[in-house]
Scaffold this active site. Structure first.
Site, short mmCIF file in Angstrom:
data_model
loop_
_atom_site.label_atom_id
_atom_site.label_comp_id
_atom_site.label_asym_id
_atom_site.label_seq_id
_atom_site.Cartn_x
_atom_site.Cartn_y
_atom_site.Cartn_z
N LYS A 192 0.76 -1.25 -0.07
CA LYS A 192 0.00 0.05 0.16
C LYS A 192 0.91 1.18 0.16
CE LYS A 192 -1.86 3.01 1.89
NZ LYS A 192 -1.72 4.67 1.62
N GLU A 268 9.58 1.38 10.69
CA GLU A 268 10.68 2.77 10.39
C GLU A 268 9.96 4.01 10.75
OE1 GLU A 268 13.89 1.96 9.98
OE2 GLU A 268 13.92 0.11 9.19
P1 NAD Z 1 2.18 8.76 7.22
O1 NAD Z 1 2.67 7.98 8.56
O2 NAD Z 1 1.16 9.86 7.25
O3 NAD Z 1 2.01 7.72 6.16
C1 NAD Z 1 2.74 6.53 6.01
C2 NAD Z 1 1.86 5.61 5.01
O4 NAD Z 1 0.91 5.22 6.01
C3 NAD Z 1 1.28 6.05 3.85
O5 NAD Z 1 1.07 5.06 3.00
C4 NAD Z 1 -0.07 6.50 4.48
O6 NAD Z 1 -1.39 6.24 3.59
C5 NAD Z 1 -0.42 5.08 5.50
N1 NAD Z 1 -1.41 5.43 6.52
C6 NAD Z 1 -1.83 6.63 7.06
N2 NAD Z 1 -2.62 6.42 8.20
C7 NAD Z 1 -2.76 5.01 8.29
C8 NAD Z 1 -3.76 4.27 9.00
N3 NAD Z 1 -4.47 5.13 9.70
N4 NAD Z 1 -3.60 3.07 8.75
C9 NAD Z 1 -2.71 2.22 7.87
N5 NAD Z 1 -2.02 3.11 7.27
C10 NAD Z 1 -2.10 4.45 7.17
O7 NAD Z 1 3.86 9.15 6.93
P2 NAD Z 1 4.25 10.02 5.49
O8 NAD Z 1 3.65 11.32 5.75
O9 NAD Z 1 3.68 9.25 4.28
O10 NAD Z 1 5.81 10.11 5.62
C11 NAD Z 1 6.70 10.80 6.36
C12 NAD Z 1 6.93 10.36 7.71
O11 NAD Z 1 7.48 9.05 7.17
C13 NAD Z 1 7.70 10.88 8.65
O12 NAD Z 1 7.33 10.95 9.72
C14 NAD Z 1 9.05 10.37 8.13
O13 NAD Z 1 10.11 10.62 9.21
C15 NAD Z 1 8.87 8.86 8.12
N6 NAD Z 1 9.73 8.29 7.36
C16 NAD Z 1 10.42 7.34 8.08
C17 NAD Z 1 11.57 6.62 7.54
C18 NAD Z 1 12.36 5.52 8.23
O14 NAD Z 1 13.00 4.75 7.57
N7 NAD Z 1 12.58 5.64 9.41
C19 NAD Z 1 11.73 6.79 6.08
C20 NAD Z 1 11.01 7.56 5.42
C21 NAD Z 1 9.87 8.39 6.17
#
Ligand code: NAD
Length: 499
Positions: A192, A268
């Site tokens: 997803k 992550e």
């Molecule tokens: P996000 O948490 O908003 O979304 C990540 C994913 O989760 C998306 O596919 C989103 O659709 C999905 N999602 C959102 N709500 C959900 C729910 N209730 N249930 C299941 N899935 C859900 O994050 P983002 O805005 O896409 O990305 C930025 C974040 O990701 C930042 O916090 C960043 O630090 C983190 N990030 C971490 C790493 C790592 O390796 N540690 C790498 C890249 C990004």
């Protein structure tokens, strides 16, 4: 992979693209069962982009069922290791052969410079798939010590159906960090992707199928987090969720796993990584590392060097050097302009959040040293200039919360103890760095900073051999390296007794 194409070349090539926006399930493109779609806005200019299938729980059910059938049949996991390796190597080759298209899809969705998409994101995605392909026929199981009348095999077996949920900042790279080891280990995957960045994932799945990966082994369902990610994480027939994203959603994922079938979870998550600079360090090297470490990908990097913790006597000199490096080396431009080193932020709402955090930081006592302002508004896109907010205290929200934009906060310190304490005064633990010429001190900091990766006199250096992931609320489990395979395997004991 390099390219010296002009902006005009890329504009024309993008105009000729018609990106696929349907799910990829069981070896075929499929619209959402409800027939619903949603439209992605292009961050580069704010115009309407691709139309995508709006997945819901019934689409997840279909993808999980296909993944389960493929897993149960053994069509992939029981294939000869050499044959599996050849298929995954062919997949990596196809990614390279389709590099320009994949780079355009990534830039359309994410707004990052086309040359970064091509030379970094697509390249590392192909390299990641290749890295795990090459491991397939080099994995051995174990025989445990027993008495002479028994033989105990310890088999490393795939877990089953893996749900992968990924973010929008490095879609191809992060997808490959999950797909590579999960599929190499013999699992089936339902991916997803983030609703902002689905196009490259759909193309990746089609290329995997073209390479010979059997139908159902790698499926993609597009849609919003609540509507598509949540039913995947709650699904009773999914054995594991490999998640990269925010800490906030990571906590929800743990809850979904607990509420459903106790599926395993790898997370992550976010970061607020310190870069500690002592007065005795090479300030030119530190300035370059701090600027690139924070501003690359317009600051939309989980392990970005977002907190500059600098010895007070050199704060102003270092910030002046960071400004000089930024102005001379880190060109902010339209992402199809080949000069662009950084470009648009992901969405208008995200840009507004970044600018709001800057305003709040200044209202709380921070000082704008340079940048951190909206620019190129005439394009209709979402651009923020890289900048530094100085004289910040580590207690301010701007020093504690992820900004996820090209904004570096500078926190002065007076003693080594204070520097280490500030570095660790965060809920996150993804990465950190120390700059000093004193190697005893460098050693103390590399041990003392509580984070998954610590750099000494550099920032953001890594390769596939090094595990990547966080401590504390940056999550658990590691991507990359040989260890990532273990994350997607279980141990099974087979004890045979002899007469
Ligand atoms: P996000 O948490 O908003 O979304 C990540 C994913 O989760 C998306 O596919 C989103 O659709 C999905 N999602 C959102 N709500 C959900 C729910 N209730 N249930 C299941 N899935 C859900 O994050 P983002 O805005 O896409 O990305 C930025 C974040 O990701 C930042 O916090 C960043 O630090 C983190 N990030 C971490 C790493 C790592 O390796 N540690 C790498 C890249 C990004």
């Amino acid at each position: 992979m390099t390219a010296s194409h002009s902006r005009d070349y890329w504009e024309k090539a993008i105009a000729a693209l018609s990106p696929e926006g349907r799910h990829f399930i069981d070896g075929a493109f499929r619209p959402a069962i409800s027939g619903e779609t949603f439209v992605r806005t292009r961050p580069m200019d704010g115009t309407a982009g691709a139309s995508l299938a709006r997945g819901r729980s019934e689409d997840i059910d279909a993808a999980v069922a296909a993944a389960r059938v493929a897993f149960a049949s053994g069509v992939w996991r029981h294939k000869e290791p050499l044959d599996k390796k050849k298929i995954m190597l062919k997949w990596a080759d196809l990614i390279r052969a389709n590099a320009e298209e994949l780079a355009m899809l990534e830039t359309l969705d994410v707004g990052k410079p086309i040359l970064a998409s091509l030379n970094v994101d697509v390249r590392l995605c192909a390299d990641g798939i290749q890295y795990y392909a090459e491991m397939i026929d080099k994995q051995y199981d174990e025989i445990a010590p027993t008495g002479p009348k028994a033989r105990a095999l310890v088999r490393k077996v795939p877990i089953g159906v893996i749900g992968a949920i990924t973010p929008w900042n490095y879609p191809l790279i992060i997808d490959s960090w999950k797909l590579g080891p999960a599929i190499a280990a013999g699992n089936s995957v339902v991916l997803k992707p983030a609703e902002q960045s689905s196009l490259s994932a759909i193309k990746l799945a089609a290329l995997a199928f073209e390479a010979g990966l059997p139908a159902g082994v790698f499926n993609v369902v597009t849609g919003y987090g609540e509507e598509t990610g949540k039913p995947l994480a709650l699904h009773m027939d999914v054995d594991m969720i490999a998640f990269t994203g925010s800490t906030e959603v990571g906590k929800l994922i743990m809850g979904y796993a607990a509420q459903s079938n106790i599926k395993r979870v790898a997370l992550e998550l976010g970061g607020k990584s310190p870069i500690v600079v002592f007065a005795d360090s090479d300030l030119d090297a530190a300035a370059s590392a701090a600027a690139w470490g924070c501003f690359y990908n317009a600051g939309e990097t989980c392990h970005a060097s977002t907190r500059l913790i600098v010895e007070r006597s050199v704060q102003d000199a270092l910030i002046a050097k960071i400004e000089a490096v930024t102005r001379s080396d880190i060109a902010l431009a339209h992402p199809l302009d080949p000069v662009a080193q950084i470009a648009a932020l992901i969405e208008e709402a995200h840009m507004d959040k970044v600018l709001g955090m800057v305003d709040a930081g200044i209202a709380a006592g921070g000082r704008r040293a340079f940048g951190a302002e909206r620019v190129l508004a005439e394009t209709g896109g979402y651009y923020v200039s890289p900048g530094v907010i100085a004289d910040v205290s580590n207690a301010m929200p701007i020093a504690r919360d992820e900004i996820f934009g090209p904004v570096l906060v500078s926190i002065p310190f007076d003693t080594e103890e204070e520097a280490l304490s500030i570095a660790n005064d965060t809920v996150y633990g993804l990465a950190g760095a120390v700059f000093t010429r004193d190697m005893d001190r460098a050693h103390r900091f590399s041990e003392g900073i509580h984070a998954g990766t610590v750099w000494i006199n550099t920032y953001d250096m890594s390769n596939f051999a090094t595990p990547f992931g966080g401590f504390k609320q940056s999550g658990f489990g590691r991507d990359r390296s040989v260890h990532a395979i273990d994350k997607y395997c279980d141990y099974k004991t087979i004890w045979q007794q002899f007469g």
